[in-house]
Design a protein around this motif. Sequence first.
Motif, PDB file in Angstrom:
ATOM      1  N   SER A 107     -92.427 -61.608 -72.968  1.00 49.82           N
ATOM      2  CA  SER A 107     -91.865 -62.470 -74.015  1.00 49.82           C
ATOM      3  C   SER A 107     -90.969 -61.614 -74.905  1.00 49.82           C
ATOM      4  CB  SER A 107     -92.970 -63.135 -74.837  1.00 49.82           C
ATOM      5  OG  SER A 107     -93.741 -62.152 -75.524  1.00 49.82           O
ATOM      6  N   ILE A 108     -90.065 -62.286 -75.582  1.00 50.11           N
ATOM      7  CA  ILE A 108     -89.134 -61.582 -76.466  1.00 50.11           C
ATOM      8  C   ILE A 108     -89.116 -62.280 -77.814  1.00 50.11           C
ATOM      9  CG2 ILE A 108     -87.667 -60.746 -74.590  1.00 50.11           C
ATOM     10  CD1 ILE A 108     -85.715 -63.021 -75.263  1.00 50.11           C
ATOM     11  N   ASP A 109     -88.588 -61.562 -78.802  1.00 45.83           N
ATOM     12  CA  ASP A 109     -88.446 -62.103 -80.153  1.00 45.83           C
ATOM     13  C   ASP A 109     -87.224 -63.003 -80.191  1.00 45.83           C
ATOM     14  OD1 ASP A 109     -88.487 -62.651 -82.810  1.00 45.83           O
ATOM     15  OD2 ASP A 109     -88.112 -60.593 -83.495  1.00 45.83           O
ATOM     16  N   LEU A 110     -87.405 -64.260 -80.646  1.00 46.05           N
ATOM     17  CA  LEU A 110     -86.320 -65.236 -80.644  1.00 46.05           C
ATOM     18  C   LEU A 110     -85.440 -65.156 -81.886  1.00 46.05           C
ATOM     19  CD1 LEU A 110     -88.125 -68.412 -79.241  1.00 46.05           C
ATOM     20  CD2 LEU A 110     -86.619 -66.835 -78.036  1.00 46.05           C
ATOM     21  N   ARG A 111     -85.840 -64.374 -82.873  1.00 49.07           N
ATOM     22  CA  ARG A 111     -85.060 -64.345 -84.117  1.00 49.07           C
ATOM     23  C   ARG A 111     -83.641 -63.828 -83.909  1.00 49.07           C
ATOM     24  NH1 ARG A 111     -89.226 -61.346 -88.005  1.00 49.07           N
ATOM     25  NH2 ARG A 111     -89.513 -60.210 -86.010  1.00 49.07           N
ATOM     26  N   PRO A 112     -83.415 -62.763 -83.146  1.00 44.04           N
ATOM     27  CA  PRO A 112     -82.024 -62.360 -82.909  1.00 44.04           C
ATOM     28  C   PRO A 112     -81.219 -63.428 -82.175  1.00 44.04           C
ATOM     29  CG  PRO A 112     -83.531 -60.560 -82.373  1.00 44.04           C
ATOM     30  CD  PRO A 112     -84.373 -61.772 -82.581  1.00 44.04           C
ATOM     31  N   LEU A 113     -81.848 -64.189 -81.253  1.00 41.53           N
ATOM     32  CA  LEU A 113     -81.144 -65.233 -80.511  1.00 41.53           C
ATOM     33  C   LEU A 113     -80.702 -66.349 -81.448  1.00 41.53           C
ATOM     34  CD1 LEU A 113     -82.967 -63.665 -78.403  1.00 41.53           C
ATOM     35  CD2 LEU A 113     -82.915 -65.762 -77.027  1.00 41.53           C
ATOM     36  N   ILE A 114     -81.616 -66.773 -82.314  1.00 40.93           N
ATOM     37  CA  ILE A 114     -81.286 -67.847 -83.253  1.00 40.93           C
ATOM     38  C   ILE A 114     -80.223 -67.372 -84.247  1.00 40.93           C
ATOM     39  CG2 ILE A 114     -82.246 -69.317 -85.065  1.00 40.93           C
ATOM     40  CD1 ILE A 114     -84.921 -69.192 -83.539  1.00 40.93           C
ATOM     41  N   GLN A 115     -80.312 -66.074 -84.665  1.00 40.82           N
ATOM     42  CA  GLN A 115     -79.308 -65.533 -85.586  1.00 40.82           C
ATOM     43  C   GLN A 115     -77.923 -65.572 -84.974  1.00 40.82           C
ATOM     44  OE1 GLN A 115     -80.103 -61.516 -86.820  1.00 40.82           O
ATOM     45  NE2 GLN A 115     -78.077 -61.242 -87.761  1.00 40.82           N
ATOM     46  N   LEU A 116     -77.792 -65.188 -83.682  1.00 45.67           N
ATOM     47  CA  LEU A 116     -76.483 -65.189 -83.034  1.00 45.67           C
ATOM     48  C   LEU A 116     -75.959 -66.610 -82.856  1.00 45.67           C
ATOM     49  CD1 LEU A 116     -74.263 -63.525 -81.715  1.00 45.67           C
ATOM     50  CD2 LEU A 116     -75.500 -63.692 -79.556  1.00 45.67           C
ATOM     51  N   ILE A 117     -76.855 -67.571 -82.569  1.00 41.45           N
ATOM     52  CA  ILE A 117     -76.433 -68.973 -82.399  1.00 41.45           C
ATOM     53  C   ILE A 117     -75.916 -69.529 -83.726  1.00 41.45           C
ATOM     54  CG2 ILE A 117     -77.232 -71.314 -81.880  1.00 41.45           C
ATOM     55  CD1 ILE A 117     -79.180 -70.038 -79.856  1.00 41.45           C
ATOM     56  N   ASN A 118     -76.618 -69.206 -84.832  1.00 39.81           N
ATOM     57  CA  ASN A 118     -76.250 -69.752 -86.138  1.00 39.81           C
ATOM     58  C   ASN A 118     -75.097 -68.998 -86.786  1.00 39.81           C
ATOM     59  OD1 ASN A 118     -78.290 -71.673 -85.904  1.00 39.81           O
ATOM     60  ND2 ASN A 118     -79.807 -70.350 -86.898  1.00 39.81           N
ATOM     61  N   GLU A 119     -75.017 -67.678 -86.540  1.00 36.77           N
ATOM     62  CA  GLU A 119     -73.999 -66.854 -87.188  1.00 36.77           C
ATOM     63  C   GLU A 119     -73.280 -66.026 -86.131  1.00 36.77           C
ATOM     64  OE1 GLU A 119     -76.237 -64.582 -89.977  1.00 36.77           O
ATOM     65  OE2 GLU A 119     -76.399 -66.197 -91.443  1.00 36.77           O
ATOM     66  N   PRO A 120     -72.412 -66.620 -85.337  1.00 36.94           N
ATOM     67  CA  PRO A 120     -71.738 -65.893 -84.258  1.00 36.94           C
ATOM     68  C   PRO A 120     -70.679 -64.902 -84.752  1.00 36.94           C
ATOM     69  CG  PRO A 120     -70.903 -68.118 -84.392  1.00 36.94           C
ATOM     70  CD  PRO A 120     -72.057 -68.066 -85.359  1.00 36.94           C
ATOM     71  N   ASP A 121     -70.348 -64.923 -86.052  1.00 36.73           N
ATOM     72  CA  ASP A 121     -69.323 -64.016 -86.561  1.00 36.73           C
ATOM     73  C   ASP A 121     -69.892 -62.667 -87.004  1.00 36.73           C
ATOM     74  OD1 ASP A 121     -67.429 -65.984 -86.161  1.00 36.73           O
ATOM     75  OD2 ASP A 121     -67.675 -66.817 -88.178  1.00 36.73           O
ATOM     76  N   LYS A 122     -71.177 -62.586 -87.215  1.00 36.00           N
ATOM     77  CA  LYS A 122     -71.798 -61.348 -87.704  1.00 36.00           C
ATOM     78  C   LYS A 122     -72.275 -60.521 -86.511  1.00 36.00           C
ATOM     79  CE  LYS A 122     -73.223 -63.237 -92.168  1.00 36.00           C
ATOM     80  NZ  LYS A 122     -74.344 -63.460 -93.108  1.00 36.00           N
ATOM     81  N   LEU A 123     -71.365 -59.704 -85.993  1.00 35.09           N
ATOM     82  CA  LEU A 123     -71.650 -58.895 -84.809  1.00 35.09           C
ATOM     83  C   LEU A 123     -71.604 -57.408 -85.182  1.00 35.09           C
ATOM     84  CD1 LEU A 123     -69.414 -60.804 -82.217  1.00 35.09           C
ATOM     85  CD2 LEU A 123     -71.836 -61.164 -82.732  1.00 35.09           C
ATOM     86  N   PRO A 124     -72.284 -56.554 -84.420  1.00 35.15           N
ATOM     87  CA  PRO A 124     -73.131 -56.878 -83.262  1.00 35.15           C
ATOM     88  C   PRO A 124     -74.543 -57.276 -83.671  1.00 35.15           C
ATOM     89  CG  PRO A 124     -73.045 -54.517 -83.521  1.00 35.15           C
ATOM     90  CD  PRO A 124     -72.171 -55.085 -84.605  1.00 35.15           C
ATOM     91  N   VAL A 125     -75.185 -58.097 -82.792  1.00 32.74           N
ATOM     92  CA  VAL A 125     -76.589 -58.474 -82.934  1.00 32.74           C
ATOM     93  C   VAL A 125     -77.319 -57.966 -81.704  1.00 32.74           C
ATOM     94  CG1 VAL A 125     -78.228 -60.368 -83.186  1.00 32.74           C
ATOM     95  CG2 VAL A 125     -75.985 -60.512 -84.274  1.00 32.74           C
ATOM     96  N   TYR A 126     -78.436 -57.276 -81.904  1.00 39.33           N
ATOM     97  CA  TYR A 126     -79.188 -56.675 -80.802  1.00 39.33           C
ATOM     98  C   TYR A 126     -80.472 -57.451 -80.570  1.00 39.33           C
ATOM     99  CZ  TYR A 126     -76.077 -52.693 -81.419  1.00 39.33           C
ATOM    100  OH  TYR A 126     -74.967 -51.888 -81.514  1.00 39.33           O
ATOM    101  N   GLY A 127     -80.709 -57.728 -79.272  1.00 38.02           N
ATOM    102  CA  GLY A 127     -81.937 -58.400 -78.877  1.00 38.02           C
ATOM    103  C   GLY A 127     -82.794 -57.500 -78.005  1.00 38.02           C
TER     104      GLY A 127
END
Length: 491
Positions: A107-127
């Motif tokens: 299993s993985i932490d979904l918080r980085p995934l939701i962050q990238l979906i909601n805020e696609p301009d704030k890069l980079p995001v690491y999962g």
Amino acid sequence: MTFSLYHRLALTITGVFMLTASAFVFWTQNLSSISRSQAEQQLHLGLAEHLAQDNPLLKQGVYDYKALENLFHTLMVLGPAFEFYFVDPSGKLLTYSAKSGEVKRQSIDLRPLIQLINEPDKLPVYGEDPRSVEQNKIFSVSPVYNGDTLQGYLYVIIGSSIADSISAQIKSSEQLAQSTAWLIAMAVFLFAILLLLFRTMTRPLKRLSQFIQTVEQNDFDIQSVDKINWPSKHNEIHLVGQSVNSMLETINQQMSQLTAIDEQRRKLLAHLSHDLRTPLASLQGYLELIEKQPPKGINEQEYLAIALKNCNQLKSLIDQIFELAHLESGQSNVSFEVFNLGELIYDILAKFALKAQKADISLSVYPANCDFTVYSDIAKLERILSNLIENALRHTPAKGNICISICATDKSYSIAVQDTGVGISPKELPYIFEARYQASNTRGCKKSHAGLGLAITARLIELIKSEIKVNSRLGQGSEFVFQIRSADTSQ
């Protein structure tokens, strides 16, 4: 092995440079990695969304996980730089493109995934990377719906383990070569600059060290070595060099003075030994004659008178030696007070009146009524005048005259002791106040004296803060002049 200042400075600066260069390389590599991750994630940001919208297995919801796994495997073969995962809404891995043994997380932490979906301009995001329990990577993500129901997320890792391995090998080789070349070039350049800089900085220090060693080898005689003329610049080493030159000159002068003083003391001891031996030998001889049977026709009282005369002469010399030593030790106290100068002068003249009368020498004071009030040490002034009068009596023939004259000025009184004696040669005037110096006018003098009176007088004059001057002509007499303060200036 002993390192010089130049070598220590070079090694220290080189070490600091290596640490700074290492930190700079680490920072630039880290910044480059972040920038590259941001660019790649921005480039593949819509990858998961396009796969979810264009693939029938994902568009209407996921029902066949085996078919989806085969799809992921096919996509990974076509794009080995990506890894594909399908996770449920809780983060649990349902299917993936990797082999089962390679996946370390279920299993993985979904918080980085939701962050990238909601805020696609704030890069980079690491999962989280399912292949590692610690490593994180950039990714692309898209939610998968069945109608209005969220079934999970399509999770695409950008930069698969195969791509990372190949990239790491290439980068490591390139970076190693580049880093090595840059470090070597910079180290060589730095060493050249530092060696030139430190050589310029330490060259004056080396010259100064060699100069001090040379002076030390020559027993600090700077006359026998070539002195370094340091430039007058605001340079600490040059200032130290100038101070060393001044210090060595002072040391050389002091050593010359000590040598001269030591030579004078040896001569003084030789003269004093002779002067002490003469009356002592005479005294001993006459006492031995008295102890034995004296020759016929010789009165013992005459022997005793001669012995007493030698004893008094010996006592006078010893007293003057102790007085001069006490004055030169700097332990003599000075007690200034207000008193009448005329009374003191007439008291001194009365003390010498009988001796002057026997020598047929007249004593006088000018002006006769010298009712002046002065501020000085009365005991030391009495000793000064007594020494000068006694010296004048010794060198003034019969029918001569000794006069003490006082001249008033604004803040002081000038006292002069004048005689009509034999005078002093101009060549000998600068030396008459030296201990045991005997001028030519004393040779053949039958009057007993120790030869220290004027030396004692000069020390006493210094103690009462004055200065003595001498005027003399051969055959016409001498004049000793000094000043004392008026009582009006004592306040």
